[in-house]
Design a protein around this motif. Sequence first.
Motif, PDB file in Angstrom:
ATOM      1  N   MET A 120       0.825  -1.208   0.000  1.00 51.27           N
ATOM      2  CA  MET A 120       0.000   0.000   0.000  1.00 51.27           C
ATOM      3  C   MET A 120       0.861   1.261   0.000  1.00 51.27           C
ATOM      4  O   MET A 120       0.509   2.261  -0.626  1.00 51.27           O
ATOM      5  N   LEU A 121       2.003   1.192   0.679  1.00 51.60           N
ATOM      6  CA  LEU A 121       2.925   2.328   0.654  1.00 51.60           C
ATOM      7  C   LEU A 121       3.407   2.569  -0.776  1.00 51.60           C
ATOM      8  O   LEU A 121       3.457   3.717  -1.242  1.00 51.60           O
ATOM      9  N   HIS A 122       3.724   1.493  -1.463  1.00 53.70           N
ATOM     10  CA  HIS A 122       4.241   1.565  -2.830  1.00 53.70           C
ATOM     11  C   HIS A 122       3.187   2.039  -3.832  1.00 53.70           C
ATOM     12  O   HIS A 122       3.443   2.935  -4.640  1.00 53.70           O
ATOM     13  N   ARG A 123       2.005   1.470  -3.781  1.00 49.32           N
ATOM     14  CA  ARG A 123       0.979   1.744  -4.799  1.00 49.32           C
ATOM     15  C   ARG A 123       0.017   2.862  -4.426  1.00 49.32           C
ATOM     16  O   ARG A 123      -0.557   3.494  -5.309  1.00 49.32           O
ATOM     17  N   GLY A 124      -0.199   3.067  -3.120  1.00 47.89           N
ATOM     18  CA  GLY A 124      -1.227   4.007  -2.701  1.00 47.89           C
ATOM     19  C   GLY A 124      -0.718   5.306  -2.100  1.00 47.89           C
ATOM     20  O   GLY A 124      -1.109   6.396  -2.518  1.00 47.89           O
ATOM     21  N   ILE A 125       0.189   5.212  -1.126  1.00 43.37           N
ATOM     22  CA  ILE A 125       0.598   6.403  -0.377  1.00 43.37           C
ATOM     23  C   ILE A 125       1.628   7.230  -1.134  1.00 43.37           C
ATOM     24  O   ILE A 125       1.452   8.440  -1.329  1.00 43.37           O
ATOM     25  N   LEU A 126       2.714   6.611  -1.584  1.00 46.20           N
ATOM     26  CA  LEU A 126       3.780   7.384  -2.229  1.00 46.20           C
ATOM     27  C   LEU A 126       3.334   8.048  -3.537  1.00 46.20           C
ATOM     28  O   LEU A 126       3.641   9.225  -3.761  1.00 46.20           O
ATOM     29  N   PRO A 127       2.614   7.345  -4.439  1.00 46.89           N
ATOM     30  CA  PRO A 127       2.170   8.044  -5.660  1.00 46.89           C
ATOM     31  C   PRO A 127       1.204   9.190  -5.381  1.00 46.89           C
ATOM     32  O   PRO A 127       1.075  10.102  -6.202  1.00 46.89           O
ATOM     33  N   SER A 128       0.531   9.159  -4.222  1.00 45.85           N
ATOM     34  CA  SER A 128      -0.427  10.218  -3.865  1.00 45.85           C
ATOM     35  C   SER A 128       0.136  11.111  -2.766  1.00 45.85           C
ATOM     36  O   SER A 128      -0.612  11.630  -1.932  1.00 45.85           O
ATOM     37  N   HIS A 129       1.446  11.282  -2.761  1.00 48.86           N
ATOM     38  CA  HIS A 129       2.074  11.985  -1.635  1.00 48.86           C
ATOM     39  C   HIS A 129       1.566  13.411  -1.407  1.00 48.86           C
ATOM     40  O   HIS A 129       1.553  13.868  -0.255  1.00 48.86           O
ATOM     41  N   ASP A 391      19.054  -7.722  -2.553  1.00 50.10           N
ATOM     42  CA  ASP A 391      19.924  -6.976  -3.457  1.00 50.10           C
ATOM     43  C   ASP A 391      19.159  -5.796  -4.049  1.00 50.10           C
ATOM     44  O   ASP A 391      18.553  -5.916  -5.114  1.00 50.10           O
ATOM     45  N   PRO A 392      19.181  -4.634  -3.371  1.00 44.85           N
ATOM     46  CA  PRO A 392      18.449  -3.470  -3.891  1.00 44.85           C
ATOM     47  C   PRO A 392      18.965  -2.983  -5.241  1.00 44.85           C
ATOM     48  O   PRO A 392      18.253  -2.268  -5.951  1.00 44.85           O
ATOM     49  N   ASP A 393      20.213  -3.347  -5.595  1.00 47.37           N
ATOM     50  CA  ASP A 393      20.794  -2.896  -6.862  1.00 47.37           C
ATOM     51  C   ASP A 393      20.422  -3.780  -8.048  1.00 47.37           C
ATOM     52  O   ASP A 393      20.840  -3.503  -9.179  1.00 47.37           O
ATOM     53  N   ASN A 394      19.669  -4.844  -7.808  1.00 49.34           N
ATOM     54  CA  ASN A 394      19.191  -5.693  -8.905  1.00 49.34           C
ATOM     55  C   ASN A 394      18.484  -4.803  -9.935  1.00 49.34           C
ATOM     56  O   ASN A 394      17.493  -4.145  -9.624  1.00 49.34           O
ATOM     57  N   PRO A 395      18.978  -4.748 -11.167  1.00 52.17           N
ATOM     58  CA  PRO A 395      18.388  -3.816 -12.144  1.00 52.17           C
ATOM     59  C   PRO A 395      16.917  -4.086 -12.438  1.00 52.17           C
ATOM     60  O   PRO A 395      16.168  -3.158 -12.758  1.00 52.17           O
ATOM     61  N   TYR A 396      16.487  -5.356 -12.315  1.00 47.20           N
ATOM     62  CA  TYR A 396      15.080  -5.668 -12.536  1.00 47.20           C
ATOM     63  C   TYR A 396      14.207  -5.069 -11.434  1.00 47.20           C
ATOM     64  O   TYR A 396      13.024  -4.830 -11.629  1.00 47.20           O
ATOM     65  N   VAL A 397      14.801  -4.874 -10.277  1.00 49.32           N
ATOM     66  CA  VAL A 397      14.088  -4.255  -9.155  1.00 49.32           C
ATOM     67  C   VAL A 397      14.210  -2.741  -9.209  1.00 49.32           C
ATOM     68  O   VAL A 397      13.225  -2.006  -9.080  1.00 49.32           O
ATOM     69  N   LEU A 398      15.433  -2.253  -9.385  1.00 48.38           N
ATOM     70  CA  LEU A 398      15.707  -0.818  -9.289  1.00 48.38           C
ATOM     71  C   LEU A 398      15.037  -0.006 -10.389  1.00 48.38           C
ATOM     72  O   LEU A 398      14.486   1.073 -10.130  1.00 48.38           O
ATOM     73  N   ALA A 399      15.067  -0.501 -11.630  1.00 51.37           N
ATOM     74  CA  ALA A 399      14.563   0.280 -12.766  1.00 51.37           C
ATOM     75  C   ALA A 399      13.109   0.733 -12.583  1.00 51.37           C
ATOM     76  O   ALA A 399      12.813   1.934 -12.739  1.00 51.37           O
ATOM     77  N   PRO A 400      12.157  -0.150 -12.267  1.00 54.43           N
ATOM     78  CA  PRO A 400      10.783   0.341 -12.108  1.00 54.43           C
ATOM     79  C   PRO A 400      10.610   1.300 -10.937  1.00 54.43           C
ATOM     80  O   PRO A 400       9.746   2.189 -10.977  1.00 54.43           O
ATOM     81  N   HIS A 401      11.445   1.177  -9.898  1.00 53.08           N
ATOM     82  CA  HIS A 401      11.322   2.108  -8.769  1.00 53.08           C
ATOM     83  C   HIS A 401      11.890   3.480  -9.123  1.00 53.08           C
ATOM     84  O   HIS A 401      11.414   4.500  -8.607  1.00 53.08           O
ATOM     85  N   LEU A 402      12.885   3.518 -10.006  1.00 49.84           N
ATOM     86  CA  LEU A 402      13.354   4.824 -10.493  1.00 49.84           C
ATOM     87  C   LEU A 402      12.247   5.520 -11.285  1.00 49.84           C
ATOM     88  O   LEU A 402      12.056   6.739 -11.163  1.00 49.84           O
ATOM     89  N   ALA A 404       9.010   5.015 -10.799  1.00 48.71           N
ATOM     90  CA  ALA A 404       8.004   5.420  -9.814  1.00 48.71           C
ATOM     91  C   ALA A 404       8.451   6.669  -9.069  1.00 48.71           C
ATOM     92  O   ALA A 404       7.651   7.588  -8.816  1.00 48.71           O
ATOM     93  N   ALA A 405       9.746   6.718  -8.717  1.00 49.31           N
ATOM     94  CA  ALA A 405      10.267   7.897  -8.016  1.00 49.31           C
ATOM     95  C   ALA A 405      10.189   9.140  -8.894  1.00 49.31           C
ATOM     96  O   ALA A 405       9.846  10.239  -8.424  1.00 49.31           O
ATOM     97  N   THR A 446       6.839  10.494 -18.203  1.00 46.13           N
ATOM     98  CA  THR A 446       6.007  11.204 -19.175  1.00 46.13           C
ATOM     99  C   THR A 446       4.826  10.386 -19.683  1.00 46.13           C
ATOM    100  O   THR A 446       4.043  10.871 -20.496  1.00 46.13           O
ATOM    101  N   ARG A 447       4.680   9.156 -19.222  1.00 46.51           N
ATOM    102  CA  ARG A 447       3.598   8.319 -19.730  1.00 46.51           C
ATOM    103  C   ARG A 447       2.309   8.536 -18.953  1.00 46.51           C
ATOM    104  O   ARG A 447       2.320   9.039 -17.824  1.00 46.51           O
ATOM    105  N   ARG A 448       1.196   8.087 -19.545  1.00 45.01           N
ATOM    106  CA  ARG A 448      -0.101   8.249 -18.899  1.00 45.01           C
ATOM    107  C   ARG A 448      -0.345   7.225 -17.798  1.00 45.01           C
ATOM    108  O   ARG A 448      -0.987   7.520 -16.802  1.00 45.01           O
ATOM    109  N   GLU A 449       0.158   5.993 -18.018  1.00 43.37           N
ATOM    110  CA  GLU A 449      -0.090   4.965 -17.009  1.00 43.37           C
ATOM    111  C   GLU A 449       0.687   5.265 -15.732  1.00 43.37           C
ATOM    112  O   GLU A 449       1.652   6.025 -15.722  1.00 43.37           O
ATOM    113  N   ARG A 450       0.248   4.605 -14.640  1.00 42.50           N
ATOM    114  CA  ARG A 450       0.889   4.806 -13.344  1.00 42.50           C
ATOM    115  C   ARG A 450       2.256   4.125 -13.322  1.00 42.50           C
ATOM    116  O   ARG A 450       2.376   2.929 -13.576  1.00 42.50           O
ATOM    117  N   ALA A 451       3.281   4.877 -12.980  1.00 42.66           N
ATOM    118  CA  ALA A 451       4.627   4.307 -12.927  1.00 42.66           C
ATOM    119  C   ALA A 451       4.743   3.251 -11.837  1.00 42.66           C
ATOM    120  O   ALA A 451       5.503   2.282 -11.973  1.00 42.66           O
TER     121      ALA A 451
END
Length: 730
Positions: A120-129, A391-402, A404-405, A446-451
């Motif tokens: 919920m923090l990831h999908r709900g709170i942070l995008p609506s900060h 491993d927070p540096d895993n590129p498969y993990v890090l890329a989508p969070h960048l 989202a950020a 820059t995209r319309r969908e939610r990061a």
Amino acid sequence: MQACGIEHPWVHQALAAEHALDGDSVVVATGTASGKSLAYLVPVLSTLLDGSEAPNGRGATTLYLAPTKALAADQCRAVKELAGPLGKAVRPAVYDGDTPPEEREWIRQYANHVLTNPDMLHRGILPSHPRWSSFLRALKFVVVDECHTYRGVFGSHVAQVLRRLRRLCARYGASPVFLLASATAAEPAVAARRLTGVPVVEVADDASPRGELVFALWEPPLTELRGERGAPVRRTATAETADLLTDLTLQGVRSVAFVRSRRGAELISVIAQERLAEIERPLARRVAAYRGGYLPEERRALERALHSGELLGLAATTALELGVDVSGLDAVLIAGYPGTRASLWQQAGRAGRAGQGALAVLVARDDPLDTFLVHHPEALFDQPVESTVLDPDNPYVLAPHLCAAAAELPLTEEDTELFGPASAELLPQLEAAKLLRRRTRAWHWTRRERAADLADIRGEGGRPVQIVEAGTGRLLGTVDEAASHTTVHEGAVHLHQGRTYLVRALDLDDSVALVEEASPPYTTVARDTTAISVLETDVEVPWGAGRLCHGSVEVTNQVVSFLRRRVLTGEVLGETKLDLPPRTLRTRAVWWTVTEDQLDEARISPEILGGALHAAEHASIGMLPLFATCDRWDIGGVSVPLHPDTLLPTVFVYDGHPGGAGFAERAFHTARAWLTATRQAIASCECDAGCPSCIQSPKCGNGNDPLHKRGAVRLLTTLLRGAPEKEAEA
């Protein structure tokens, strides 16, 4: 020491509270039922009662994160009871996917202790900060409960979610202190720092009183039945656990049986209810199942019944494992080794929380690791718990969070210090992929969908498949899209709240499985095929003439059929073909090769080579959870007599998550001990030609054929002769 009127009888609680109130992030890593909750509740309640106002006029706020909804709801009850006499100064509220829309606005504006989960923090709170700005501006403490569960890919995602939270808090002028609670773990401060990205003080001295825990290792007996390839069959852990739960319920012992799968939880509750009904019908209503996939109102009702004592016995998945305070619980049954020693002790610690004596029973499955542990208890009781792997540096993990950020707040080069050095390399790639666009000094989404939808933090993939009763249209529950091919394929048996259903159709396009109530005398198990190709070899170490390697691979998997098995015995009744699309996975793997000379030395002829490799693969997968923080369902394997990429006989063991989860890397670095234990597990098994206790696998897509037990022992013996003396050399 006293704070908020709460007395601290134990040193670790007082020490942790003092560090937190002094502004130091802290991890409390003590045993189950050691009062960790009080260690973080003292500074939290002290802060909320302090009366100090944040710059915007709103009082200080605190955020609590739990890995499960059940734990957050349980903690909210505890805070309300503790803060009851304190009036309206403490305003706790649960904010998760089950929270009604009409309550959410009140929580954003007025709650000062919000309990939620990383999802919920990831999908709900942070995008609506912006809507949470006053809450984030006043945020003083972030509590991360049961932080040892944040491991592998899930833990790596949560680490990036917490970095995004810290970034937004800094934007609003806040720098919250992190309070982490963990079951006893290896190097808890190191793991906590990797998870949060901030320095963390460790408090691990546990002075809490505890009652006596009697721990039993229980191996089900052999039956007269014969399984695949004529192997002897033990009574299933599911049936054995159901019998034990029945006996405990008849004696009035409050018990929870922890089961690995949702289906297993349902089966145990159904069997126990049927047997209780034959003896004392009212008792049948005091046993139930608890698992993920239930509707919110069903979960809340079960939690209330468990707390009140209305339920005597519960068969539960790990959805109820973590920290849920069930006072008066006397016994815990564990149906199959849960994958790590940390989880084992976490589950066993659910009993005896009031200080009374308690019973824990590990019921072994017919599985190499479970059998090994029953016959080598020192591997459980004389070994420390595992290190947390993430491993927070895993590129498969890090890329989508960048991404989202960037959607939350444009990314700058200064942010690479927060997200780690790998982020500087990924940003140009995301720009080239047109996911981000650079304007002056910042990257924008820059995209319309939610990061935020790009990152699937639990690795489940795709939208959940809804399970719908065909005749009524009633929604029974959901199953993760990634699991739908194996659990709700056409013809699958689905259990829900004690009722049995057959899946009539699985529509992958609409994410719906249609089911009808039925009473088949069997369960179903999916079968699949797997192929693997080497993308890149990162490390290659000589093991005599053979090689031990670690690198990147691509795995192609397809569910091709399912077996029908008799419920109590596991006897195979038949097999049905399926037509489902293949899936591909890019991940990390460890693999080893052997040469023709080594095969000659091990007396491995071409006729038995495939069976020897296959048997070694199965057993090594079964044993890896003893050396890496995983279970066998987190990993997969392939064995090939002549692999096209290595041009040699090869055995692969790979992480079952995109980008890897650190398990294969851990296997690489402990390979000598891991494969030695694998050889010992096969050699010491009493069967003649192989059985589920040594080389047969419940996951095998080839019907456990071919397998050659003695060939696997000789092959591993020869391979290990060339292993380096020290693991560090690997």
